[in-house]
Design a protein around this motif. Structure first.
Motif, PDB file in Angstrom:
ATOM      1  N   ALA A   3      78.809  82.980  44.698  1.00  0.00           N
ATOM      2  CA  ALA A   3      78.328  81.446  44.355  1.00  0.00           C
ATOM      3  C   ALA A   3      76.819  81.276  44.495  1.00  0.00           C
ATOM      4  O   ALA A   3      76.573  79.782  44.815  1.00  0.00           O
ATOM      5  CB  ALA A   3      79.051  80.410  44.943  1.00  0.00           C
ATOM      6  N   THR A   4      76.060  82.278  44.260  1.00  0.00           N
ATOM      7  CA  THR A   4      74.448  82.057  44.454  1.00  0.00           C
ATOM      8  C   THR A   4      73.945  82.022  43.099  1.00  0.00           C
ATOM      9  O   THR A   4      72.548  81.778  43.115  1.00  0.00           O
ATOM     10  CB  THR A   4      74.148  83.100  45.111  1.00  0.00           C
ATOM     11  N   ALA A   5      74.525  82.089  42.110  1.00  0.00           N
ATOM     12  CA  ALA A   5      73.859  82.261  40.615  1.00  0.00           C
ATOM     13  C   ALA A   5      74.710  82.167  39.605  1.00  0.00           C
ATOM     14  O   ALA A   5      76.100  82.392  39.938  1.00  0.00           O
ATOM     15  CB  ALA A   5      73.108  83.660  40.631  1.00  0.00           C
ATOM     16  N   ASP A  20      73.813  64.873  38.926  1.00  0.00           N
ATOM     17  CA  ASP A  20      72.549  65.653  39.104  1.00  0.00           C
ATOM     18  C   ASP A  20      72.589  66.768  37.932  1.00  0.00           C
ATOM     19  O   ASP A  20      73.266  67.388  37.824  1.00  0.00           O
ATOM     20  CB  ASP A  20      72.307  66.098  40.469  1.00  0.00           C
ATOM     21  N   ARG A  21      71.267  66.925  37.680  1.00  0.00           N
ATOM     22  CA  ARG A  21      70.988  68.152  36.687  1.00  0.00           C
ATOM     23  C   ARG A  21      69.661  68.747  36.971  1.00  0.00           C
ATOM     24  O   ARG A  21      68.707  67.835  37.135  1.00  0.00           O
ATOM     25  CB  ARG A  21      70.714  67.706  34.993  1.00  0.00           C
ATOM     26  N   LEU A  22      69.745  70.173  37.324  1.00  0.00           N
ATOM     27  CA  LEU A  22      68.656  70.865  37.657  1.00  0.00           C
ATOM     28  C   LEU A  22      68.079  71.621  36.425  1.00  0.00           C
ATOM     29  O   LEU A  22      68.841  72.543  36.264  1.00  0.00           O
ATOM     30  CB  LEU A  22      69.133  71.709  38.861  1.00  0.00           C
ATOM     31  N   THR A  23      67.088  71.557  36.110  1.00  0.00           N
ATOM     32  CA  THR A  23      66.443  72.146  34.741  1.00  0.00           C
ATOM     33  C   THR A  23      65.813  73.438  34.937  1.00  0.00           C
ATOM     34  O   THR A  23      65.545  73.653  36.286  1.00  0.00           O
ATOM     35  CB  THR A  23      65.361  71.456  33.843  1.00  0.00           C
ATOM     36  N   LYS A  24      65.777  74.565  34.283  1.00  0.00           N
ATOM     37  CA  LYS A  24      65.177  75.640  34.727  1.00  0.00           C
ATOM     38  C   LYS A  24      63.513  75.470  35.214  1.00  0.00           C
ATOM     39  O   LYS A  24      63.468  76.199  35.964  1.00  0.00           O
ATOM     40  CB  LYS A  24      65.321  76.716  33.554  1.00  0.00           C
ATOM     41  N   ALA A  25      63.149  74.564  34.710  1.00  0.00           N
ATOM     42  CA  ALA A  25      61.665  74.266  34.861  1.00  0.00           C
ATOM     43  C   ALA A  25      61.720  73.620  36.370  1.00  0.00           C
ATOM     44  O   ALA A  25      60.584  73.576  36.961  1.00  0.00           O
ATOM     45  CB  ALA A  25      61.113  73.109  33.944  1.00  0.00           C
ATOM     46  N   GLY A  26      62.916  73.312  36.863  1.00  0.00           N
ATOM     47  CA  GLY A  26      62.658  72.804  38.199  1.00  0.00           C
ATOM     48  C   GLY A  26      63.031  71.515  38.593  1.00  0.00           C
ATOM     49  O   GLY A  26      63.786  70.923  39.438  1.00  0.00           O
ATOM     50  N   PRO A  27      62.583  70.444  37.808  1.00  0.00           N
ATOM     51  CA  PRO A  27      63.051  69.019  38.103  1.00  0.00           C
ATOM     52  C   PRO A  27      64.374  68.525  38.159  1.00  0.00           C
ATOM     53  O   PRO A  27      65.055  69.174  37.230  1.00  0.00           O
ATOM     54  CB  PRO A  27      62.085  68.403  36.844  1.00  0.00           C
ATOM     55  N   VAL A  28      64.815  67.583  38.972  1.00  0.00           N
ATOM     56  CA  VAL A  28      66.449  67.410  38.898  1.00  0.00           C
ATOM     57  C   VAL A  28      66.345  65.994  38.253  1.00  0.00           C
ATOM     58  O   VAL A  28      65.660  65.008  38.694  1.00  0.00           O
ATOM     59  CB  VAL A  28      66.579  66.945  40.665  1.00  0.00           C
ATOM     60  N   LEU A  29      67.021  65.988  37.286  1.00  0.00           N
ATOM     61  CA  LEU A  29      67.261  64.419  36.431  1.00  0.00           C
ATOM     62  C   LEU A  29      68.639  63.961  37.062  1.00  0.00           C
ATOM     63  O   LEU A  29      69.655  64.382  36.913  1.00  0.00           O
ATOM     64  CB  LEU A  29      67.494  64.864  35.139  1.00  0.00           C
ATOM     65  N   ARG A  30      68.354  62.725  37.387  1.00  0.00           N
ATOM     66  CA  ARG A  30      69.694  62.138  38.125  1.00  0.00           C
ATOM     67  C   ARG A  30      70.002  60.936  37.067  1.00  0.00           C
ATOM     68  O   ARG A  30      69.354  60.026  36.741  1.00  0.00           O
ATOM     69  CB  ARG A  30      69.199  61.114  39.319  1.00  0.00           C
ATOM     70  N   SER A  31      71.432  61.095  36.876  1.00  0.00           N
ATOM     71  CA  SER A  31      72.153  59.844  35.965  1.00  0.00           C
ATOM     72  C   SER A  31      72.880  59.186  37.136  1.00  0.00           C
ATOM     73  O   SER A  31      73.932  59.459  37.690  1.00  0.00           O
ATOM     74  CB  SER A  31      73.002  60.389  35.157  1.00  0.00           C
ATOM     75  N   ARG A  36      75.689  68.797  38.826  1.00  0.00           N
ATOM     76  CA  ARG A  36      76.660  68.616  40.078  1.00  0.00           C
ATOM     77  C   ARG A  36      76.958  67.207  40.237  1.00  0.00           C
ATOM     78  O   ARG A  36      76.076  66.215  39.604  1.00  0.00           O
ATOM     79  CB  ARG A  36      76.042  69.043  41.380  1.00  0.00           C
ATOM     80  N   ALA A  37      77.910  66.928  40.836  1.00  0.00           N
ATOM     81  CA  ALA A  37      78.358  65.259  41.141  1.00  0.00           C
ATOM     82  C   ALA A  37      79.297  65.250  42.218  1.00  0.00           C
ATOM     83  O   ALA A  37      80.184  66.077  42.572  1.00  0.00           O
ATOM     84  CB  ALA A  37      79.007  64.403  39.950  1.00  0.00           C
ATOM     85  N   ALA A  38      78.956  64.138  43.253  1.00  0.00           N
ATOM     86  CA  ALA A  38      79.818  64.387  44.586  1.00  0.00           C
ATOM     87  C   ALA A  38      80.741  63.284  44.472  1.00  0.00           C
ATOM     88  O   ALA A  38      80.364  62.159  43.882  1.00  0.00           O
ATOM     89  CB  ALA A  38      78.849  64.024  45.686  1.00  0.00           C
ATOM     90  N   VAL A  39      82.023  63.508  44.979  1.00  0.00           N
ATOM     91  CA  VAL A  39      83.140  62.565  44.974  1.00  0.00           C
ATOM     92  C   VAL A  39      82.701  61.366  45.790  1.00  0.00           C
ATOM     93  O   VAL A  39      81.869  61.706  46.950  1.00  0.00           O
ATOM     94  CB  VAL A  39      84.250  63.056  45.523  1.00  0.00           C
ATOM     95  N   PRO A  89      68.787  77.457  43.568  1.00  0.00           N
ATOM     96  CA  PRO A  89      67.857  77.519  44.596  1.00  0.00           C
ATOM     97  C   PRO A  89      68.437  76.922  45.906  1.00  0.00           C
ATOM     98  O   PRO A  89      69.433  76.345  45.858  1.00  0.00           O
ATOM     99  CB  PRO A  89      66.716  76.597  43.929  1.00  0.00           C
ATOM    100  N   PRO A  90      67.868  77.277  47.132  1.00  0.00           N
ATOM    101  CA  PRO A  90      68.211  76.697  48.296  1.00  0.00           C
ATOM    102  C   PRO A  90      68.386  75.300  48.337  1.00  0.00           C
ATOM    103  O   PRO A  90      69.203  74.634  49.253  1.00  0.00           O
ATOM    104  CB  PRO A  90      67.320  77.453  49.300  1.00  0.00           C
ATOM    105  N   GLY A  91      67.577  74.572  47.723  1.00  0.00           N
ATOM    106  CA  GLY A  91      67.378  73.164  47.636  1.00  0.00           C
ATOM    107  C   GLY A  91      68.489  72.656  46.815  1.00  0.00           C
ATOM    108  O   GLY A  91      68.556  71.233  46.529  1.00  0.00           O
ATOM    109  N   TRP A  92      69.429  73.369  46.405  1.00  0.00           N
ATOM    110  CA  TRP A  92      70.393  72.668  45.468  1.00  0.00           C
ATOM    111  C   TRP A  92      71.985  72.902  46.275  1.00  0.00           C
ATOM    112  O   TRP A  92      72.591  73.884  46.020  1.00  0.00           O
ATOM    113  CB  TRP A  92      70.537  73.256  44.229  1.00  0.00           C
ATOM    114  N   PRO A  93      71.989  72.230  47.343  1.00  0.00           N
ATOM    115  CA  PRO A  93      73.270  72.636  47.987  1.00  0.00           C
ATOM    116  C   PRO A  93      74.527  72.192  47.383  1.00  0.00           C
ATOM    117  O   PRO A  93      74.687  71.199  46.524  1.00  0.00           O
ATOM    118  CB  PRO A  93      73.087  71.687  49.664  1.00  0.00           C
ATOM    119  N   ALA A  94      75.528  72.832  47.798  1.00  0.00           N
ATOM    120  CA  ALA A  94      76.884  72.577  47.254  1.00  0.00           C
ATOM    121  C   ALA A  94      77.248  70.981  47.610  1.00  0.00           C
ATOM    122  O   ALA A  94      76.863  70.438  48.588  1.00  0.00           O
ATOM    123  CB  ALA A  94      78.048  73.517  47.782  1.00  0.00           C
TER     124      ALA A  94
END
Length: 324
Positions: A178-180, A227-238, A218-221, A197-202
């Motif tokens: 579950a690392t890639a 949350d969306r993490l693009t290959k460029a790095g930024p996280v887009l939050r809906s 990812r989305a939390a109950v 990435p380490p900054g993208w915890p489960a």
């Protein structure tokens, strides 16, 4: 003609077909269109009016018993793929083709490419299908007509290991630790490794996935954020207003680039939110009680209806008012 238009055209052309005029299929089933509205989407943020969901295809329980269906997928070319339990040990894959009949693709583990159960079905971007035995990792790739192209050997799929289609006829697979995410080309070869990435915890009780462009989701109950993490790095939050994600959460995406986030506001009742490519919430879709969404392709949703649904069986809905 785009894929949704081809899908509707195929349904319209087969509305009265019995499937018995051509070469005799193993099983034939009548296709019927239903004009009446069955469900209504709920107005959500940035949506002016509610849309509607209409039945455009259905297969009654007496054609293929609901209890035997273990997986189903909407093909990019308009085909419907169905996996059923053939016996205590084996499974059968059917394809609903343009003639409106069930065509056997692999049966009872005896035909070339036959399977044991359980199965995972993945509709690929090139119109074909990848069918995988989850316990062994044995996979067969089919072309859009249901012809077996090749047999692949993947690692067995554990409970947390899922497959997601990419944009080019291949697929993504979560690696065992579950690392890639591993990107496979249409022949099954690994062509890229997308590290988490380490900054993208489960998210614990939430859901995680990967979009067709390789961005991680990812989305939390109990939360209201996708949350969306693009290959460029930024996280887009809906972030959406109203009720948080509740119960068993599910995450999916469609060929049009949309992301679907599902939960269960009450036992036996599903709720689906669809977000566009930019992360805007388009609508909230509440299928009828007893309906279980199996797949989606742009504006089409494939669901399995079980009791207490009035008409048990498979159904395809077309979602109206998709504004983006």
């Amino acid at each position: 003609m785009n894929t949704p238009s081809r899908f509707l055209l195929a349904l319209a052309l087969t509305a009265c077909a019995s499937g018995t005029d051509d070469a005799p299929p193993v099983v034939s089933v009548a296709i019927a269109t239903v004009a009446e509205t069955t469900t209504v989407t709920t107005p959500a943020s940035r949506i002016d009016t509610a849309g509607v969901a209409e039945d455009v295809w259905s297969m009654a329980d007496d054609a293929l018993h609901v209890g035997t269906i273990s997986a189903a997928a909407l093909g990019q070319s308009g085909a419907i793929w169905i996996a059923v339990t053939g016996s205590a040990e084996h499974a059968t894959i059917y394809r609903v083709g343009e003639a409106g009949a069930l065509e056997v693709v692999a049966q009872d583990g005896a035909t070339p490419g036959g399977f044991t159960q359980p199965l995972t079905l993945l509709a690929l971007a090139d119109g074909g299908l990848l069918a995988v035995e989850t316990s062994t990792g044995t996979a067969v790739r089919y072309d859009p007509a249901g012809v077996a192209l090749d047999t692949l050997t993947l690692l067995p799929l554990g409970p947390a290991i899922t497959l997601w289609p990419d944009q080019y006829g291949g697929w993504f697979r979560r690696n065992p630790d579950a690392t890639a995410w591993l990107r496979h080309d249409p022949l099954g070869a690994v062509t890229d490794t997308l590290r988490i990435p380490p900054g993208w915890p489960a998210v614990g009780d939430g859901v995680e996935g990967i979009a067709r462009d390789g961005s991680m989701l990812r989305a939390a109950v109990d939360g209201r954020q996708l949350d969306r993490l693009t290959k460029a790095g930024p996280v887009l939050r809906s972030v959406w207003p109203g009720a948080p994600l509740t119960g068993e959460a599910r995450l999916a995406h469609d060929a049009a680039g949309g992301v679907w986030l599902g939960d269960q506001p009450t036992p036996g009742r599903e709720r689906w939110r669809r977000f566009d490519r930019e992360g805007a919430l388009q609508f909230v879709f509440m299928p009828p009680e007893g309906a279980h969404v199996l797949d989606r392709d742009g504006e089409f949703v494939l669901a399995l209806q079980r009791p207490p649904a009035a008409t048990p069986g498979l159904v395809v809905w077309r979602i109206g008012s998709m504004t983006r």
